[in-house]
Design an enzyme around this catalytic site. Structure first.
Site, PDB file in Angstrom:
ATOM      1  CD  GLU A  25      -1.970   6.056   7.081  1.00  0.00           C
ATOM      2  OE1 GLU A  25      -1.021   5.371   6.646  1.00  0.00           O
ATOM      3  OE2 GLU A  25      -2.719   6.755   6.357  1.00  0.00           O
ATOM      4  NE  ARG A 115       8.803  10.501  -3.986  1.00  0.00           N
ATOM      5  CZ  ARG A 115       8.168  10.589  -5.144  1.00  0.00           C
ATOM      6  NH1 ARG A 115       8.754  10.161  -6.254  1.00  0.00           N
ATOM      7  NH2 ARG A 115       6.946  11.088  -5.192  1.00  0.00           N
ATOM      8  CG  HIS A 160       4.711   5.128  -6.811  1.00  0.00           C
ATOM      9  ND1 HIS A 160       4.745   6.267  -7.587  1.00  0.00           N
ATOM     10  CD2 HIS A 160       4.670   5.546  -5.530  1.00  0.00           C
ATOM     11  CE1 HIS A 160       4.727   7.339  -6.803  1.00  0.00           C
ATOM     12  NE2 HIS A 160       4.689   6.920  -5.550  1.00  0.00           N
ATOM     13  CG  ASP A 169       6.581   0.259  -7.766  1.00  0.00           C
ATOM     14  OD1 ASP A 169       7.144   1.192  -7.168  1.00  0.00           O
ATOM     15  OD2 ASP A 169       5.450  -0.152  -7.482  1.00  0.00           O
ATOM     16  NE  ARG A 175      16.527   1.262  -5.711  1.00  0.00           N
ATOM     17  CZ  ARG A 175      16.045   1.009  -6.914  1.00  0.00           C
ATOM     18  NH1 ARG A 175      16.594   0.065  -7.671  1.00  0.00           N
ATOM     19  NH2 ARG A 175      15.027   1.699  -7.385  1.00  0.00           N
ATOM     20  CD  GLN A 187      -2.304   3.751  -2.346  1.00  0.00           C
ATOM     21  OE1 GLN A 187      -2.164   3.979  -1.154  1.00  0.00           O
ATOM     22  NE2 GLN A 187      -2.662   4.669  -3.195  1.00  0.00           N
TER      23      GLN A 187
END
Length: 300
Positions: A25, A115, A160, A169, A175, A187
């Site tokens: 990343e 999100r 989270h 969570d 979902r 994370q």
């Protein structure tokens, strides 16, 4: 002590075959100097043939144009597979659809759907745009309906910080997967036990998609503490960095060893895919990959 009495020692990294896959990343640069640093890191890490490289998206969509520019350059100038971060924050569905279309037309086929963190003006509280996507799961469904992207989402082994519970969570992760995500990236965490416990819970919840461990070498212990949220920082790890705040060279070496040791534990548990948060620096991620037996590909 005679030679017969000496304990045998097996090097922790001496017998690894390099049978791993990695991804990296990066974040979009703000200045010309940071741009040089980013592309130096990309150039150094590219020979390791990562499965993909992701480019982050700032809080509140603050780096939207710079993210797109970086991803577009990756497509134009390298053979790497770019994954563009995309968030729900501060944008209508129409605006996000336009961005998604632009990525598709540019040849991008991988999206990291999140999100997103709310901008400071919202006081740290996420409020969906009235005409936007209300959650990462909704974003995944919207992106997938528009084009057949490969989609990654976020997962949180230690929950989270805004989640009502560990179960809620986990339900949210399911979902996102059910909406069309192909994998999750965690994370950062600092113990293999946290990751493997989370995998067990995810499987029990019916989540079978790959969950890549996100590895963050500690470049600054103070920064890691600020970013940790619900992530447990072991006391032994804190002790390792004691007195190194003003000694970047030794701190970087210790960080690489600590992260490599975590990866070794994950490897012993069967993990073969690793995602590294590079902070636009190549040295530590490259060193860890070297210790895990990964070598540059001649054709990369």
């Amino acid at each position: 002590m005679t030679s017969a009495q000496r304990p045998t020692h097996t090097p922790a990294f001496g017998c690894l075959s390099g049978d791993i896959s990695v991804s990296f990343e990066f974040f979009p640069p703000k200045t010309e100097k940071m741009e040089e640093q980013l592309w130096d890191a990309i150039t150094q890490l590219a020979p390791l043939a990562p499965s993909f490289v992701s480019v982050t998206y700032g809080a509140g969509g603050s780096t939207r144009e710079r993210t797109h520019s970086t991803v577009a350059r990756l497509v134009r100038e390298t053979s790497l597979v770019p994954a563009a971060h995309l968030t729900c924050v501060g944008a209508t569905k129409g605006e996000i659809d336009e961005i998604v279309d632009q990525y598709w037309e540019a040849g991008v086929r991988h999206i990291v759907a999140l999100r997103g963190d709310p901008p400071p003006s919202q006081g740290g509280v996420f409020t969906p745009h009235p005409d936007g996507y209300a959650s990462a799961a909704d974003l995944v469904a919207g992106v997938k309906a528009r084009h057949d992207f490969d989609i990654s989402v976020a997962a949180y082994p230690e929950v989270h910080p805004e989640a009502l519970s560990a179960q809620s969570d986990l339900d949210n992760l399911k979902r996102k997967i059910d909406a069309g995500a192909n994998r999750a990236i965690t994370q950062f965490f600092f113990s293999e036990e946290a990751y493997f416990r989370f995998l067990d819970k995810a499987l029990a919840a019916g989540i079978s998609a790959p969950i890549l461990p996100g590895i963050m070498p500690v470049t600054s212990f103070a920064a890691i503490r600020r970013m940790s949220g619900n992530t447990e920082i072991p006391t032994w790890l804190e002790a390792m960095f004691e007195g190194l705040d003003e000694r970047p060279g030794p701190r970087a070496l210790v960080a690489a060893v600590a992260a490599a040791d975590l990866c070794r534990g994950l490897y012993e548990g069967g993990v073969r895919d690793f995602h590294f948060y590079t902070l636009n620096r190549a040295e530590q991620a490259y060193a860890i990959c070297q210790l895990l037996g990964l070598r540059p590909k001649e054709s990369a």
